[in-house]
Design an enzyme around this catalytic site. Structure first.
Site, PDB file in Angstrom:
ATOM      1  CG  ASP A  85     -18.261   2.006  40.644  1.00  0.00           C
ATOM      2  OD1 ASP A  85     -18.083   1.615  39.472  1.00  0.00           O
ATOM      3  OD2 ASP A  85     -18.253   3.207  40.967  1.00  0.00           O
ATOM      4  CE1 TYR A 185     -25.925   0.970  22.238  1.00  0.00           C
ATOM      5  CE2 TYR A 185     -25.377   0.142  20.054  1.00  0.00           C
ATOM      6  CZ  TYR A 185     -26.032  -0.008  21.266  1.00  0.00           C
ATOM      7  OH  TYR A 185     -26.780  -1.138  21.505  1.00  0.00           O
ATOM      8  CE  LYS A 189     -23.617  -2.218  22.960  1.00  0.00           C
ATOM      9  NZ  LYS A 189     -23.753  -2.928  24.251  1.00  0.00           N
TER      10      LYS A 189
END
Length: 315
Positions: A85, A185, A189
Site C-alpha cells: 500500500d 482529476y 494530473k
C-alpha cells in the site's frame, strides 16, 4: 533517430538484462503493460499493488500483481510481486529495503499508481464533487508518488543512468490549455506533471532522468469492460465510439518505457513530457498489431475540433 541508435531491439536482444525495475500500480492497465515489456527486455521487475489472488483492493478488480509477475516471467524477464500500500511510508520503506537486499540496485522507477477508486465524477466542479472521494483520489494518485520517490530515489541514484517515469494522462502541452474533466482529476494530473518537473531538477546532477509519460487512449481492462469488448474484438466498440479507433494496448506504452530505459543516453530525456505515440516515432517500436497510434496528435487535430473519426495518418 534510427533503430540502431536506441530504436526497436533486434529479436532476442535483452537490452535490460541485469537491470532492476520497480513498477508501482502494476496490477493492470499501463502498469501491467510496462512491467511485461520491461521483462521482455530482460529486466527484473518488482510489481507492486494492493490486489493479490488472496485480497482485492477497493478498486475491486480481478487483475492481480501475481498475474503480472507471471506475465513478466513468460515474457523473458523476472517478475516479483510484492503487495504494498503506497500510502504507507513504512510499507514503501520496507519494499525499497528489500530491493536493496535482494538486488543491490534500482535502475528504473515507474510511478503508475492512480487514485480512481470508484466511478469518476466527471464534469463536476470542486463544490459539486464528493470531498471524500476527491481527497481519496489525491491521496492515491499523488501522495503515493511522493512517498515512493522519497524512499526509492536514494537507491536509484547509486547507479548511473537511472530512469524515473511519472505516468499521467495528457502531455504537458495539452494539459496546460485544457480542463481535464473535473477539479480533482485536473489537480491530480497537474500535480504529477509538476513532480516530474521537480524530480528532473533534482536528478540532473546524478545523470538520471525523470520523464512525464502519457499513453494515448488506453485499452485498459476496465475500459474494455466498460465498452463490452475484449482485446481480441476491441474494434467492435468503434461502431458506437468511432474515435476509439485510435486506441492502443497497454503494451504500447510498455514498449515506450522499455525503449527509454534502454537508451544509453537516457539523461537526454530528463524533464521531457512525452507520449507513447511520440516515442514510437523516435525509437521505432510498434503496438502489438504493428501500428503506431499517435493519439495525442489525433485528439488535437481530429477529435477535439469535432471532425469525423478518421485515423488515416495517425496509426
Amino acid at each position: 533517430m534510427s533503430g540502431s541508435e536506441g530504436g526497436q531491439l533486434p529479436a532476442g536482444e535483452k537490452a535490460l538484462a541485469g537491470k532492476v525495475a520497480l513498477v508501482t500500480g502494476g496490477s493492470r492497465a499501463a502498469g501491467r503493460g510496462i512491467a511485461v515489456q520491461l521483462g521482455a527486455a530482460g529486466a527484473t521487475v518488482y510489481v507492486t499493488g494492493r490486489t493479490t489472488r488472496a485480497q482485492r483492493s477497493e478498486m475491486n478488480r480481478p487483475e492481480t500483481i501475481d498475474e503480472t509477475a507471471e506475465l513478466v516471467d513468460a515474457a523473458g524477464g523476472r517478475g516479483i510481486a510484492v503487495q504494498v500500500d503506497h500510502t504507507s511510508p513504512e510499507e514503501v520503506r520496507e519494499l525499497v529495503a528489500r530491493i536493496e537486499r535482494e538486488e543491490g540496485a534500482l535502475h528504473v522507477l515507474v510511478n503508475d499508481i492512480w487514485g480512481q477508486a470508484s466511478e469518476p465524477e466527471w464534469d463536476k466542479t470542486a463544490w459539486e464533487s464528493s470531498l471524500d472521494k476527491g481527497l481519496r483520489l489525491l491521496r492515491l494518485g499523488v501522495e503515493t508518488h511522493a512517498i515512493t520517490s522519497h524512499f526509492a530515489l536514494p537507491l536509484l541514484i547509486k547507479s548511473p543512468g537511472g530512469l524515473v517515469v511519472e505516468m499521467t494522462d495528457g502531455t504537458n502541452e495539452y494539459n496546460a490549455t485544457n480542463y481535464r474533466v473535473s477539479f480533482f482529476y485536473d489537480v491530480a494530473k497537474g500535480a504529477v506533471s509538476r513532480m516530474a518537473f521537480a524530480l528532473a531538477h533534482e536528478l540532473e546532477q546524478y545523470g538520471a532522468a525523470a520523464v512525464l509519460l502519457t499513453p494515448g487512449w488506453l485499452r485498459s481492462e476496465a475500459m474494455l469492460d466498460g465498452f463490452g469488448v475484449t482485446e481480441e474484438n476491441w474494434q467492435d466498440a468503434t461502431k458506437a465510439i468511432p474515435h476509439f479507433a485510435i486506441s492502443e494496448s497497454p503494451s504500447y506504452v510498455g514498449r515506450a518505457v522499455a525503449a527509454l530505459a534502454a537508451d544509453p543516453d537516457v539523461a537526454r530525456w530528463n524533464g521531457k513530457s512525452v507520449s507513447s505515440g511520440e516515442l514510437a516515432r523516435i525509437f521505432g517500436f510498434t503496438d502489438l498489431d504493428g501500428s503506431r497510434p499517435d493519439a495525442w496528435r489525433y485528439i488535437v487535430e481530429v477529435q477535439d475540433p469535432g471532425k469525423p473519426a478518421n485515423i488515416t495518418g495517425y496509426r
